[in-house]
Motif scaffolding. Sequence first.
Motif, short mmCIF file in Angstrom:
data_model
loop_
_atom_site.label_atom_id
_atom_site.label_comp_id
_atom_site.label_asym_id
_atom_site.label_seq_id
_atom_site.Cartn_x
_atom_site.Cartn_y
_atom_site.Cartn_z
N ARG A 28 0.70 -1.80 -0.01
CA ARG A 28 0.23 0.33 0.07
C ARG A 28 0.42 1.59 -0.26
N LEU A 31 2.21 1.78 -3.52
CA LEU A 31 1.00 2.01 -4.72
C LEU A 31 0.45 3.19 -4.05
N LEU A 35 0.95 6.85 -6.85
CA LEU A 35 -0.34 7.08 -7.19
C LEU A 35 -0.33 9.14 -7.22
N THR A 57 -8.29 5.50 -1.98
CA THR A 57 -7.68 6.26 -2.82
C THR A 57 -6.98 4.49 -3.46
N VAL A 58 -5.63 4.05 -2.55
CA VAL A 58 -5.47 2.77 -3.12
C VAL A 58 -6.40 1.13 -2.77
N SER A 59 -7.27 1.91 -1.60
CA SER A 59 -8.21 0.92 -1.52
C SER A 59 -8.92 0.48 -3.44
N GLN A 60 -9.16 1.17 -3.70
CA GLN A 60 -9.62 1.42 -5.09
C GLN A 60 -9.00 0.61 -6.13
N TRP A 61 -8.36 1.56 -6.13
CA TRP A 61 -6.91 0.90 -7.32
C TRP A 61 -6.49 -0.30 -6.96
N MET A 62 -6.74 -1.02 -6.20
CA MET A 62 -5.84 -2.02 -6.12
C MET A 62 -6.93 -3.14 -6.35
N ASP A 64 -9.48 -2.66 -8.60
CA ASP A 64 -9.24 -2.12 -10.13
C ASP A 64 -8.40 -2.57 -10.69
N ASN A 65 -7.40 -3.48 -10.16
CA ASN A 65 -6.30 -3.27 -10.59
C ASN A 65 -5.10 -4.80 -10.11
#
Length: 123
Positions: A28, A31, A35, A57-62, A64-65
């Motif tokens: 985290r 990332l 970001l 934001t990190v949680s959402q990126w993870m 999604d990706n």
Amino acid sequence: MANRTSTQNLRKRVRYHYRGNAAGSTLRLTLGCLLGLELRRVGSGKRMTFGKAGEATVSQWMADNARVCWIEQSEPWDLESQLISQLDLPLNLDQNRHNAFHSRLKEVRAHARLRARELPISS
């Protein structure tokens, strides 16, 4: 390589990477820094996170990706060393100095920590 047995099981470790914060997850931290999120000191000032919005934001990126898979291995630290030496794993710093992105990633994370120390402690 020495046995670096974790006190947590795989489920707990993966869950913390997905639901925790940068203070307890190097993934985290990496990332969030990549970001461009602002790392801040929190609590007593010793822990650093991206704050509620940044961690979201990190949680959402993870979500999604990032994907997780695993295989059972009696001595996973041996397989880990082999994989790190043979694959291009740019986000992994441990045992990965040979990776072309290693020094840049260390620099980005160090700069984020330095900047966080210059800022006031967040609530």
